[in-house]
Scaffold this motif. Structure first.
Motif, PDB file in Angstrom:
ATOM      1  N   GLY A  95       0.580   3.075  -7.482  1.00 28.71           N
ATOM      2  CA  GLY A  95       1.553   3.396  -6.296  1.00 28.71           C
ATOM      3  C   GLY A  95       1.849   1.930  -5.908  1.00 28.71           C
ATOM      4  N   THR A  96       1.644   0.813  -6.126  1.00 27.77           N
ATOM      5  CA  THR A  96       1.708  -0.301  -5.820  1.00 27.77           C
ATOM      6  C   THR A  96       2.337  -1.213  -6.657  1.00 27.77           C
ATOM      7  OG1 THR A  96      -0.552  -1.001  -6.381  1.00 27.77           O
ATOM      8  CG2 THR A  96      -0.012  -0.101  -3.949  1.00 27.77           C
ATOM      9  N   THR A  97       2.846  -0.974  -7.852  1.00 24.56           N
ATOM     10  CA  THR A  97       3.030  -2.014  -8.939  1.00 24.56           C
ATOM     11  C   THR A  97       4.607  -2.242  -8.888  1.00 24.56           C
ATOM     12  OG1 THR A  97       1.430  -1.194 -10.148  1.00 24.56           O
ATOM     13  CG2 THR A  97       3.388  -2.373 -11.368  1.00 24.56           C
ATOM     14  N   TYR A  98       5.086  -3.581  -9.096  1.00 20.78           N
ATOM     15  CA  TYR A  98       6.507  -4.085  -9.574  1.00 20.78           C
ATOM     16  C   TYR A  98       6.599  -4.572 -10.884  1.00 20.78           C
ATOM     17  CZ  TYR A  98       7.296  -4.483  -4.356  1.00 20.78           C
ATOM     18  OH  TYR A  98       7.706  -4.301  -3.079  1.00 20.78           O
ATOM     19  N   ILE A  99       7.429  -4.077 -11.584  1.00 19.71           N
ATOM     20  CA  ILE A  99       7.535  -4.639 -13.031  1.00 19.71           C
ATOM     21  C   ILE A  99       8.830  -5.275 -13.112  1.00 19.71           C
ATOM     22  CG2 ILE A  99       8.172  -3.858 -15.418  1.00 19.71           C
ATOM     23  CD1 ILE A  99       5.344  -3.358 -14.821  1.00 19.71           C
ATOM     24  N   ASN A 100       8.823  -6.516 -13.224  1.00 15.08           N
ATOM     25  CA  ASN A 100      10.052  -7.494 -13.353  1.00 15.08           C
ATOM     26  C   ASN A 100      10.640  -7.566 -12.021  1.00 15.08           C
ATOM     27  OD1 ASN A 100       9.397  -8.128 -16.027  1.00 15.08           O
ATOM     28  ND2 ASN A 100      10.776  -6.699 -16.845  1.00 15.08           N
ATOM     29  N   ARG A 101       9.898  -7.135 -10.957  1.00 20.16           N
ATOM     30  CA  ARG A 101      10.202  -7.259  -9.435  1.00 20.16           C
ATOM     31  C   ARG A 101      11.022  -5.849  -8.879  1.00 20.16           C
ATOM     32  NH1 ARG A 101       9.963 -11.957  -6.871  1.00 20.16           N
ATOM     33  NH2 ARG A 101       9.446 -13.867  -7.943  1.00 20.16           N
ATOM     34  N   ALA A 124       0.798  -1.340  -0.040  1.00 26.22           N
ATOM     35  CA  ALA A 124       0.027  -0.074  -0.039  1.00 26.22           C
ATOM     36  C   ALA A 124       0.910   1.257  -0.055  1.00 26.22           C
ATOM     37  CB  ALA A 124      -0.992   0.036   1.206  1.00 26.22           C
ATOM     38  N   ILE A 125       0.458   2.276  -0.626  1.00 24.09           N
ATOM     39  CA  ILE A 125       1.159   3.686  -0.489  1.00 24.09           C
ATOM     40  C   ILE A 125       1.451   3.903   0.637  1.00 24.09           C
ATOM     41  CG2 ILE A 125       0.868   6.089  -1.117  1.00 24.09           C
ATOM     42  CD1 ILE A 125      -0.711   5.223  -3.401  1.00 24.09           C
ATOM     43  N   THR A 126       0.627   3.798   1.766  1.00 27.50           N
ATOM     44  CA  THR A 126       0.953   4.286   3.314  1.00 27.50           C
ATOM     45  C   THR A 126       2.239   3.429   3.761  1.00 27.50           C
ATOM     46  OG1 THR A 126      -0.559   2.511   4.100  1.00 27.50           O
ATOM     47  CG2 THR A 126      -1.118   4.892   3.905  1.00 27.50           C
ATOM     48  N   ASP A 127       2.714   2.246   2.986  1.00 32.35           N
ATOM     49  CA  ASP A 127       3.998   1.818   3.352  1.00 32.35           C
ATOM     50  C   ASP A 127       5.102   2.391   3.371  1.00 32.35           C
ATOM     51  OD1 ASP A 127       2.478  -0.513   3.860  1.00 32.35           O
ATOM     52  OD2 ASP A 127       2.902  -1.462   2.203  1.00 32.35           O
ATOM     53  N   TYR A 128       5.229   3.490   2.463  1.00 29.99           N
ATOM     54  CA  TYR A 128       6.383   4.363   2.049  1.00 29.99           C
ATOM     55  C   TYR A 128       6.109   5.908   2.040  1.00 29.99           C
ATOM     56  CZ  TYR A 128       4.368   3.968  -2.796  1.00 29.99           C
ATOM     57  OH  TYR A 128       3.799   4.297  -3.860  1.00 29.99           O
ATOM     58  N   PHE A 129       5.092   6.084   2.035  1.00 28.83           N
ATOM     59  CA  PHE A 129       4.436   7.742   1.827  1.00 28.83           C
ATOM     60  C   PHE A 129       3.849   8.233   3.005  1.00 28.83           C
ATOM     61  CE2 PHE A 129       1.888  11.162  -0.276  1.00 28.83           C
ATOM     62  CZ  PHE A 129       2.977  11.951  -0.193  1.00 28.83           C
ATOM     63  N   GLN A 130       4.207   8.901   3.769  1.00 26.85           N
ATOM     64  CA  GLN A 130       3.649   9.311   5.214  1.00 26.85           C
ATOM     65  C   GLN A 130       3.038  10.744   5.025  1.00 26.85           C
ATOM     66  OE1 GLN A 130       3.301   6.863   7.146  1.00 26.85           O
ATOM     67  NE2 GLN A 130       4.195   5.588   5.965  1.00 26.85           N
ATOM     68  N   GLU A 140       6.021   6.692  -9.227  1.00 28.05           N
ATOM     69  CA  GLU A 140       4.340   6.935  -9.755  1.00 28.05           C
ATOM     70  C   GLU A 140       3.841   8.090  -8.711  1.00 28.05           C
ATOM     71  OE1 GLU A 140       0.608   4.884 -11.519  1.00 28.05           O
ATOM     72  OE2 GLU A 140       1.759   3.565 -10.122  1.00 28.05           O
ATOM     73  N   VAL A 141       4.049   7.662  -7.318  1.00 20.81           N
ATOM     74  CA  VAL A 141       3.118   8.862  -6.556  1.00 20.81           C
ATOM     75  C   VAL A 141       3.671  10.002  -6.774  1.00 20.81           C
ATOM     76  CG1 VAL A 141       2.731   9.316  -4.176  1.00 20.81           C
ATOM     77  CG2 VAL A 141       2.265   7.268  -4.816  1.00 20.81           C
ATOM     78  N   ALA A 142       5.042  10.345  -6.934  1.00 17.66           N
ATOM     79  CA  ALA A 142       5.854  11.497  -6.986  1.00 17.66           C
ATOM     80  C   ALA A 142       5.429  12.051  -8.386  1.00 17.66           C
ATOM     81  CB  ALA A 142       7.322  11.142  -7.244  1.00 17.66           C
ATOM     82  N   ALA A 143       5.172  11.376  -9.213  1.00 14.11           N
ATOM     83  CA  ALA A 143       4.984  11.744 -10.809  1.00 14.11           C
ATOM     84  C   ALA A 143       3.593  12.374 -10.670  1.00 14.11           C
ATOM     85  CB  ALA A 143       4.947  10.785 -11.677  1.00 14.11           C
ATOM     86  N   PHE A 144       2.603  11.594 -10.224  1.00 17.23           N
ATOM     87  CA  PHE A 144       1.072  11.973  -9.834  1.00 17.23           C
ATOM     88  C   PHE A 144       1.036  13.237  -9.394  1.00 17.23           C
ATOM     89  CE2 PHE A 144      -2.925  11.905  -7.570  1.00 17.23           C
ATOM     90  CZ  PHE A 144      -3.778  12.000  -8.499  1.00 17.23           C
ATOM     91  N   LEU A 145       1.516  13.459  -8.144  1.00 11.17           N
ATOM     92  CA  LEU A 145       1.587  14.511  -7.381  1.00 11.17           C
ATOM     93  C   LEU A 145       2.099  15.755  -7.923  1.00 11.17           C
ATOM     94  CD1 LEU A 145       1.943  13.018  -3.790  1.00 11.17           C
ATOM     95  CD2 LEU A 145      -0.182  13.716  -4.704  1.00 11.17           C
ATOM     96  N   ALA A 146       3.213  15.474  -8.572  1.00 11.59           N
ATOM     97  CA  ALA A 146       3.794  16.496  -9.456  1.00 11.59           C
ATOM     98  C   ALA A 146       2.909  17.430 -10.392  1.00 11.59           C
ATOM     99  CB  ALA A 146       5.139  16.180 -10.338  1.00 11.59           C
ATOM    100  N   HIS A 147       2.229  16.311 -11.027  1.00 11.90           N
ATOM    101  CA  HIS A 147       0.771  16.911 -12.076  1.00 11.90           C
ATOM    102  C   HIS A 147       0.070  17.719 -11.068  1.00 11.90           C
ATOM    103  CE1 HIS A 147       2.206  15.358 -15.897  1.00 11.90           C
ATOM    104  NE2 HIS A 147       2.738  14.218 -15.250  1.00 11.90           N
ATOM    105  N   VAL A 148      -0.252  17.030 -10.111  1.00  9.38           N
ATOM    106  CA  VAL A 148      -1.489  17.521  -9.443  1.00  9.38           C
ATOM    107  C   VAL A 148      -0.911  18.837  -8.770  1.00  9.38           C
ATOM    108  CG1 VAL A 148      -2.598  17.540  -7.021  1.00  9.38           C
ATOM    109  CG2 VAL A 148      -2.496  15.260  -8.433  1.00  9.38           C
ATOM    110  N   ALA A 149       0.217  18.974  -8.308  1.00  4.30           N
ATOM    111  CA  ALA A 149       0.680  20.304  -7.784  1.00  4.30           C
ATOM    112  C   ALA A 149       0.832  21.429  -8.779  1.00  4.30           C
ATOM    113  CB  ALA A 149       2.160  19.961  -7.540  1.00  4.30           C
TER     114      ALA A 149
END
Length: 326
Positions: free
Chosen positions: A111-117, A62-68, A124-133
């Protein structure tokens, strides 16, 4: 760590729906495959959706695992300064609203995807919030050390005489008399068909009550993430797919200098308003937010990629403004 494998699906058309297949509904059906399975199972109702099999996609955590909350507050230290006086909720934008909204989309990889581990969620969260900002900023030209200082200010923009009602969709998403479908939300949407499609996915009557987005920060973030996750047209990727490096460019994409990465998220969301214009202030402003947020979230510079991945200055746009709607 145990991984849960999923199939990422794209629809033939989402924002202007031409097929009866919703990407998130498809993702719900194609849940998990065993670790040894070559291809994830796809439900019959998603047969018209295209399944990209080039890369292994897994969803975990979950995103809360790394984003506080402290990181969110550093990103948006001056949120809500202008419009809160006229709003019943004096702190419209907040961390919990974002987390609640994102929880709906996390099972589908936001915000929870692994691609090839390799974990892609932080980027992704940083990118999304950059657009929101940048889309909610009270100041167009950001010159402060912290690019986000004046972000998460607006939740709507009414400086338009247009009702954004496209009569072409009067049978599918008829416009409500007197209702304007102007820019609303954390990553704003326009037009009746977008309100109708987003409302259908989120089970909210946005076609008749678009003002709900202005009144509920969780919904404002949900609509934004919906826009992020959905491809705009057939055979095109979503912003989600390009930032997690799941999308595989074809020959035309390569000729148009379109590659997976942050630059292509700008191409998908804004087209030639930002991209294909060489070096420009709007693009650099969005990139500055992204780099700042990555730093706050502890992402190493080498993980960002070269300039052609970060920028869209030389990219041929997916949807020229002359042939597409905002």
């Amino acid at each position: 760590m145990e991984y849960k494998c999923c199939a990422l699906l794209t629809t033939a058309l989402i924002l202007v729906m031409l097929v009866n297949c919703n990407a998130l509904q498809c993702a719900r059906g194609a849940r998990c495959c065993a670790e040894g399975d070559a291809v994830p199972r796809v439900p019959p109702e998603c047969a018209s959706c295209h399944v990209l099999k080039a890369k292994r996609c897994c969803v975990e955590g979950a995103i809360t695992d790394y984003f506080q909350i402290n990181q969110f507050e550093k990103m948006f230290s001056n949120h809500d300064p202008l419009e809160v006086e006229s709003h019943a909720n004096m702190a419209f934008w907040d961390y919990q609203s974002f987390i609640t909204a994102s929880a709906y989309f996390q099972p589908y990889g936001f915000g929870t995807t692994y691609i090839n581990r390799k974990f892609t969620g932080t980027k992704e969260v940083a990118a999304f919030l950059a657009h929101v900002a940048t889309k909610t900023s009270c100041v167009y030209n950001v010159t402060t050390k912290e690019p986000s200082a004046s972000s998460l200010c607006h939740y709507k923009k009414t400086n338009s005489n247009s009702y954004y009602c496209d009569e072409q969709y009067k049978n599918t998403y008829p416009c409500t008399s007197g209702i304007a479908y102007y820019s609303r939300g954390a990553l704003p949407i326009y037009w009746n068909y977008n309100y109708g499609e987003a409302g259908k996915e989120l089970d909210v009557d946005l076609l008749n009550h678009p003002e709900y987005i202005e009144q509920n920060a969780t919904l404002a973030f949900q609509v934004a993430i919906w826009r992020w996750m959905m491809p705009i047209k057939e055979h095109q990727p979503s912003a989600h797919e390009v930032i997690i490096d799941y999308w595989k460019p074809n020959k035309n994409d390569t000729l148009g200098k379109r590659v997976s990465g942050f630059g292509s998220t700008m191409n998908i969301l804004y087209g030639d308003l930002v991209c294909g214009q060489g070096d420009n202030e709007s693009m650099n402003n969005i990139i500055a937010h992204y780099l700042y947020y990555l730093d706050l979230m502890g992402v190493n510079q080498e993980e960002i990629g070269p300039n052609e991945v970060l920028s869209c200055a030389k990219q041929v746009v997916f949807n020229p403004s002359s042939s597409s709607s905002p």
